[in-house]
Design an enzyme around this catalytic site. Structure first.
Site, PDB file in Angstrom:
ATOM      1  N   TYR A   1      -9.676  -2.840   8.399  1.00 36.28           N
ATOM      2  CA  TYR A   1      -8.788  -3.966   8.710  1.00 36.28           C
ATOM      3  C   TYR A   1      -9.276  -4.795   9.869  1.00 36.28           C
ATOM      4  O   TYR A   1     -10.544  -4.448  10.441  1.00 36.28           O
ATOM      5  CB  TYR A   1      -7.360  -3.285   8.943  1.00 36.28           C
ATOM      6  CG  TYR A   1      -6.581  -2.665   7.782  1.00 36.28           C
ATOM      7  CD1 TYR A   1      -5.797  -3.657   6.965  1.00 36.28           C
ATOM      8  CD2 TYR A   1      -6.905  -1.447   7.664  1.00 36.28           C
ATOM      9  CE1 TYR A   1      -5.230  -2.602   5.797  1.00 36.28           C
ATOM     10  CE2 TYR A   1      -6.249  -0.719   6.439  1.00 36.28           C
ATOM     11  CZ  TYR A   1      -5.539  -1.443   5.501  1.00 36.28           C
ATOM     12  OH  TYR A   1      -4.923  -0.845   4.360  1.00 36.28           O
TER      13      TYR A   1
ATOM     14  N   CYS B   1       1.823   9.006  -3.641  1.00 27.21           N
ATOM     15  CA  CYS B   1       2.304   8.201  -2.387  1.00 27.21           C
ATOM     16  C   CYS B   1       1.825   6.848  -2.324  1.00 27.21           C
ATOM     17  O   CYS B   1       2.217   6.047  -1.916  1.00 27.21           O
ATOM     18  CB  CYS B   1       2.627   9.141  -1.427  1.00 27.21           C
ATOM     19  SG  CYS B   1       1.228   9.810  -0.705  1.00 27.21           S
TER      20      CYS B   1
END
Length: 662
Positions: A189, A365
């Site tokens: 990121y 998930c």
């Protein structure tokens, strides 16, 4: 009265991060939930989710990625992630911190400057999809190979503005009651992109040398300290090794950066790994060792005196205790374990390790939900993300108490029994084998790396044994002859599925994949596997471990297309390393004693693939013949694979909701 478990002295010992005192060494790591509003505001759903984990004994909760500079990086890393870069977000953040504190935990929040080149979402300007697009910002001109979108480099003025915005965002977090802030510097990121040559090809003061690439993080730390005070703890969550070789940042450079961060006043280092191009190390799969990244924390711990966090498949308390006891880290950071079991620490404190709902590392998930821009869910814990509906895990009592018969003790039947019993029903489970989960899951969990799936029957065995209104009948097949003896108001048919064997000439010569996995049939030499789904590829990997060579034939364009991303990457790499031959877009014409004849699905020249053995892995078909035996005298529900073959996730969730309907 809670008794402290003396088997885990390091795990349950108090700890300290800067001036922040914590009751134990267990951190809940950040996992995106996508439970925020469309404008990035904290919701009651988020509050209830974290409060359950705080009640469960967590020492420090790290609230998931919160965006701190959205006027600079204008693309949401995920659709609906949290924002903290405006005063308007403070009230609901305060609601969250107050609730976590009341439940007994401390909290930090993982603040991000943005997704940069790796943003997976859309512009914050709602309604722009299909109208216009924002170019992703980045340190330089290098795009993400994973996302594949164009980028533009941030100007120096934009960097300075971003640093200031980030500092105010951290101040907002402090004002809202967070006990610390975590700088989101992992995974490729925006902040982490500045730290690595994989993304950063700038030639000014923010690029080039290691010191220049560190400059942005240094300025962020300084700005946060200026606005929040030097005594306010800053944690940096970062990738120690990007697993990109010399093209990325490796451990030795990270050791130097760690010392710089300590010099700059950082209170603790949360040691992660990877970028999206090496995502299988960011979110390790079932095929990687337990505590697989703990050695990276140890490398950093060797060169700093501030606390370090270890993570990476630390799901079990025994593993967590060993990581701490061996000096690899000062804290353990668990993410997926807390999704599956919100009472992780509390059960350990009470000596109830056997009662833990332990993560099965399927990555549903994140890999199947968050990466698909869907709200976080858990395969093993259907209540995860539904805490507002089921506070403290309470599923409520049924209006009318019933006698419930469950035919089949697979994942669907066991979950249904567990919930139905909690709702006050009397439950009888009938299982034809001598064990819980004796069908498809027994085969799926037979490989050494997949024995983690045994957590499912282990958990239910313990929990159901504690319920006086549940009786389990093993070695008790239900047939037309004895069905009348089953007295029930409601019958759940949970009889699962059986192997699908299509009418291909010579199909009787093939060995069924489950028989190989369960060691009921032995094969040697070169093996052709007919079917490249999950079972087929898992069988191939198991046979490779046994010394066989393999070929996989499938009608689809590629194999294991339904597998989640991180696990699929690892499985494909293992097939490649073993030189497994993969033939796609091929259909099976016939099977002989010498091998398999195939032809392209769209027609063309046939090919004969020689083999010492042929394995059938064509999938499964439902087994629900018993339903007709009960339809005239009870309410009948057919659930799980007996209704339609699917995943373990679908089976467990089917059982959960079926029990709620009784």
């Amino acid at each position: 009265m809670i008794s402290r478990n003396t088997k885990f002295p390091h795990l349950l010992a108090p700890g300290k991060i800067g001036n922040l005192e914590l009751k134990n060494r267990v951190v809940m790591g950040p996992t995106e939930t996508l439970y925020a509003t469309s404008d990035g505001e904290i919701t009651d759903k988020i509050i209830d989710y974290y409060v359950e984990r705080a009640r469960g004994g967590c020492g420090l909760i790290t609230v998931h990625s919160a965006q701190g500079a959205t006027k600079i990086d204008k693309i949401d890393p995920y659709p609906g992630s949290i924002r903290v870069d405006d005063n308007m977000y403070v009230p609901m953040m305060a609601e969250l911190t107050e609730a976590i504190h009341r439940a007994g935990a401390k909290c930090t929040i993982n603040i991000s400057a943005g997704g940069g080149a790796q943003s997976l979402g859309f512009p914050y300007d709602k309604g722009s999809q299909g109208v216009y697009s924002e170019t992703r910002v980045a340190p330089g001109t290098l795009p993400s190979r994973f996302v594949g979108a164009p980028v533009r480099p941030l100007t120096v003025d934009e960097i300075h503005t971003m640093v200031d915005c980030f500092g105010w965002s951290c101040f907002n977090a402090k004002r809202a009651g967070f006990d610390a802030v975590t700088i989101h510097a992992i995974g490729g990121y925006l902040i982490s992109e500045f730290l690595t040559p994989w993304f950063n090809n700038r030639t000014d003061e923010y690029g080039g040398s290691l010191e220049n690439r560190y400059r942005l993080l240094h300025e962020l730390i300084e700005n946060v300290q200026a606005k929040c005070g030097r005594d306010f703890p800053i944690i940096v969550r970062w990738s120690v090794d990007e697993f990109l070789g010399e093209a990325g940042r490796q451990v030795e450079d990270s050791k130097i950066m760690a010392q710089w961060m300590e010099r700059d006043g950082v209170a603790a280092l949360d040691c992660e790994a990877a970028v999206f191009e090496s995502v299988e190390w960011m979110i390790p799969s079932i095929y990687q060792p337990k505590a697989t990244l703990a050695y990276l924390a140890k490398e950093i711990k060797n060169v700093v005196s501030i606390p370090v966090f270890a993570q990476g498949r630390i799901f079990d308390p025994e593993v967590a205790e060993e990581v701490l006891a061996s000096g690899q880290a000062d804290f353990v950071s668990l993410s997926r374990a807390w999704i599956a079991e919100p009472n992780w620490v509390r059960k350990i404190e009470q000596g109830d390790e056997e009662g833990l709902r332990r993560c099965i590392n399927c990555n549903y998930c994140i890999g199947k939900r968050v990466f698909a821009q869907m709200p976080l869910r858990c395969t093993f814990n259907p209540i995860a993300g539904r805490e507002s509906r089921f506070p403290k895990g309470n599923v409520g009592k049924a209006d009318v108490k019933k006698n419930v018969a469950i035919i089949g003790a697979g994942p669907a039947g066991l979950e249904a029994a567990y919930i139905a019993a909690q709702r006050g029903h009397n439950v009888d489970i009938y299982e034809k084998s001598g064990r819980l989960c004796g069908g498809q899951l027994a085969a799926a969990s037979s490989s050494p790396c997949k024995d983690i799936l045994q957590h499912i029957p282990d958990f239910f065995s313990v929990q159901l044994d504690r319920m006086p209104n549940v009786t389990v009948h093993l070695n008790s097949p239900i047939t037309a002859e004895n069905a009348a003896a089953v007295k029930a108001d409601t019958v759940l048919i949970c009889t699962g599925a059986e192997p699908l064997l299509p009418g291909i000439p010579g199909i009787e010569k093939a060995v069924v994949a489950n028989d190989v996995l369960l060691h009921r049939a032995e094969v040697k030499g070169h093996v052709v596997i007919c079917g490249g789904g999950q079972v087929g590829v898992e069988t191939a990997l198991e046979l490779i471990e046994r010394g066989c060579s393999v070929s996989i034939i499938d009608m689809l364009p590629d194999v294991i297309l339904k597998e989640e991303l991180m696990t699929r990457i690892v499985m494909m790499k293992k097939l490649g390393a073993a030189n497994a031959r993969i033939l796609c877009n091929k259909k099976i014409c016939r099977i002989t004693d010498e091998g398999v004849e195939t032809e392209p699905v769209d027609g063309g020249e046939k090919e004969f693939v020689k083999a010492d053995a042929v394995i059938a892995a064509f999938g499964t078909k439902p087994v629900n013949r018993l339903a007709a035996l009960f339809e005239d005298r009870a309410e009948v529900m057919v659930i799980g694979d007996a209704k339609a073959p699917d995943t373990i996730t679908a089976a467990i969730h089917d059982g959960f909701f079926a029990a709620l309907d009784i």
